[in-house]
Scaffold this motif. Structure first.
Motif, mmCIF file in Angstrom:
data_model
loop_
_atom_site.group_PDB
_atom_site.id
_atom_site.type_symbol
_atom_site.label_atom_id
_atom_site.label_comp_id
_atom_site.label_asym_id
_atom_site.label_seq_id
_atom_site.Cartn_x
_atom_site.Cartn_y
_atom_site.Cartn_z
ATOM 1 N N TRP A 153 20.883 55.705 -9.987
ATOM 2 C CA TRP A 153 22.263 55.259 -9.799
ATOM 3 C C TRP A 153 22.508 54.026 -10.647
ATOM 4 O O TRP A 153 21.626 53.186 -10.822
ATOM 5 C CB TRP A 153 22.523 54.883 -8.339
ATOM 6 N N ASN A 154 23.728 53.905 -11.138
ATOM 7 C CA ASN A 154 24.153 52.746 -11.906
ATOM 8 C C ASN A 154 25.541 52.342 -11.415
ATOM 9 O O ASN A 154 26.394 53.194 -11.187
ATOM 10 C CB ASN A 154 24.166 53.102 -13.401
ATOM 11 N N LYS A 155 25.744 51.038 -11.232
ATOM 12 C CA LYS A 155 27.040 50.541 -10.767
ATOM 13 C C LYS A 155 27.361 49.271 -11.528
ATOM 14 O O LYS A 155 26.480 48.458 -11.817
ATOM 15 C CB LYS A 155 26.988 50.269 -9.262
ATOM 16 N N TYR A 156 28.636 49.090 -11.877
ATOM 17 C CA TYR A 156 29.064 47.866 -12.556
ATOM 18 C C TYR A 156 30.569 47.742 -12.474
ATOM 19 O O TYR A 156 31.281 48.685 -12.124
ATOM 20 C CB TYR A 156 28.621 47.861 -14.030
ATOM 21 N N ASN A 157 31.052 46.551 -12.809
ATOM 22 C CA ASN A 157 32.483 46.313 -12.934
ATOM 23 C C ASN A 157 32.857 46.310 -14.400
ATOM 24 O O ASN A 157 32.123 45.748 -15.232
ATOM 25 C CB ASN A 157 32.861 44.969 -12.287
ATOM 26 N N ARG A 158 33.977 46.928 -14.734
ATOM 27 C CA ARG A 158 34.375 47.082 -16.134
ATOM 28 C C ARG A 158 35.779 46.536 -16.376
ATOM 29 O O ARG A 158 36.711 46.794 -15.617
ATOM 30 C CB ARG A 158 34.317 48.546 -16.547
ATOM 31 N N THR A 171 35.350 47.661 -24.031
ATOM 32 C CA THR A 171 34.967 47.520 -22.627
ATOM 33 C C THR A 171 33.952 46.393 -22.470
ATOM 34 O O THR A 171 33.135 46.135 -23.354
ATOM 35 C CB THR A 171 34.368 48.826 -22.060
ATOM 36 N N PHE A 172 34.024 45.734 -21.301
ATOM 37 C CA PHE A 172 33.064 44.704 -20.922
ATOM 38 C C PHE A 172 32.500 45.094 -19.559
ATOM 39 O O PHE A 172 33.251 45.132 -18.574
ATOM 40 C CB PHE A 172 33.731 43.336 -20.833
ATOM 41 N N ASP A 173 31.215 45.371 -19.491
ATOM 42 C CA ASP A 173 30.577 45.750 -18.235
ATOM 43 C C ASP A 173 29.799 44.557 -17.680
ATOM 44 O O ASP A 173 28.950 43.971 -18.373
ATOM 45 C CB ASP A 173 29.634 46.934 -18.441
ATOM 46 N N VAL A 174 30.088 44.201 -16.426
ATOM 47 C CA VAL A 174 29.457 43.047 -15.778
ATOM 48 C C VAL A 174 28.918 43.468 -14.415
ATOM 49 O O VAL A 174 29.263 44.519 -13.883
ATOM 50 C CB VAL A 174 30.463 41.881 -15.625
ATOM 51 N N ASP A 175 28.052 42.619 -13.857
ATOM 52 C CA ASP A 175 27.464 42.884 -12.528
ATOM 53 C C ASP A 175 26.715 44.216 -12.522
ATOM 54 O O ASP A 175 26.885 45.024 -11.598
ATOM 55 C CB ASP A 175 28.535 42.893 -11.435
ATOM 56 N N LEU A 176 25.886 44.443 -13.528
ATOM 57 C CA LEU A 176 25.157 45.709 -13.619
ATOM 58 C C LEU A 176 24.094 45.806 -12.527
ATOM 59 O O LEU A 176 23.320 44.866 -12.299
ATOM 60 C CB LEU A 176 24.470 45.837 -14.984
ATOM 61 N N GLU A 177 24.060 46.967 -11.866
ATOM 62 C CA GLU A 177 23.060 47.244 -10.836
ATOM 63 C C GLU A 177 22.494 48.649 -11.061
ATOM 64 O O GLU A 177 23.223 49.581 -11.408
ATOM 65 C CB GLU A 177 23.683 47.182 -9.443
ATOM 66 N N PHE A 178 21.198 48.772 -10.842
ATOM 67 C CA PHE A 178 20.509 50.056 -10.928
ATOM 68 C C PHE A 178 19.741 50.268 -9.631
ATOM 69 O O PHE A 178 19.146 49.328 -9.088
ATOM 70 C CB PHE A 178 19.533 50.079 -12.110
#
Length: 255
Positions: A153-158, A171-178
């Motif tokens: 799983w991958n989650k982030y704010n864009r 695009t700018f992806d921040v707060d990346l979580e795996f």
């Protein structure tokens, strides 16, 4: 909320807006991508400089949108290994949820001769095991797709910006979580930015800004970052990615 995120939200409130139903010309499903990585503390200044050149995508009143993805690969991580080995023709398969608009898609991404070609279909939800409909869709673009299984799983704010005068999206992806099977890895201070263009254009305001700040293009895949972090040497080789991952961790850890 961090001070950087407070500044980012304030700056985004000053941008002109583009809505989801106005995005057709900027979807760029066949494109060239240029990626960059930097610390989140640099993002407020970058956004301020870009304000007159881009509109910000707003979805249901939000200018920072949550994305969730579920990536698939073969048991032996063939897709990951193709990327690790720098194979020129390679694929990724994932489900993606655009959380703020409550939309789900099954996507096949094909990298070929430097271009990224994305095909997708809407679906009702994430599938941990592929349905026959999903298998049939994947088969159209990836015939050798037996035994695909969910890997992470991958989650982030864009933040998504659209150029005022070029066929270009940013695009700018921040707060990346795996995450996988209870194990989590995150990069809270890392920004992965992606310049998406119909053809490579170094006159882009963003490209010129990155060059002026000494931030060079950086080839990296969020799927590969997550795979290395979650599986490490247990199942996959990552010698080609060691320096890249060390750099990303260094950027993330800078205070």
């Amino acid at each position: 909320m961090t001070k950087s995120m407070e500044k980012i939200r304030q700056i985004l409130s000053l941008f002109s807006v583009i809505k989801l139903d106005e995005m057709d010309d900027a979807r760029l499903m066949d494109r060239v991508d240029t990626k960059f990585a930097f610390h989140i503390n640099e993002l407020p200044e970058i956004l301020s400089i870009l304000r007159d050149n881009y509109k910000v995508l707003e979805v249901n009143g939000k200018r920072i949108s949550l994305y969730e993805s579920l990536y698939f690969d073969k048991d032996a991580f063939d897709f990951y290994n193709d990327h690790h080995n720098n194979k020129k023709h390679r694929f990724k398969v994932r489900f993606r949820k655009y959380v703020d608009s409550d939309l789900y898609f099954l996507e096949v991404k094909e990298k070929y001769k430097g271009r990224m070609i994305k095909k997708r279909i809407p679906v009702r939800k994430f599938e941990h095991e592929l349905s026959e409909t999903s298998k049939d869709f994947i088969q159209k673009y990836l015939p050798d797709n037996d035994n695909l299984e969910a890997k992470l799983w991958n989650k982030y704010n864009r933040i998504t910006l659209v150029s005022n005068d070029k066929k270009e999206r940013l695009t700018f992806d921040v707060d990346l979580e795996f995450e996988w099977e209870g194990e989590n890895k995150d990069f809270p201070s890392l920004v992965i930015s992606e310049l998406k263009q119909e053809k490579r254009d170094r006159t882009s305001p963003f490209y010129k800004l990155m060059r002026s700040k000494g931030i060079r293009p950086y080839r990296i895949s969020k799927y590969c970052i997550g795979a290395v972090e979650l599986y490490n040497t247990k199942k996959i080789k990552y010698n080609r990615f060691k320096k890249k991952l060390l750099k990303l961790k260094y950027i993330n850890d800078v205070t």
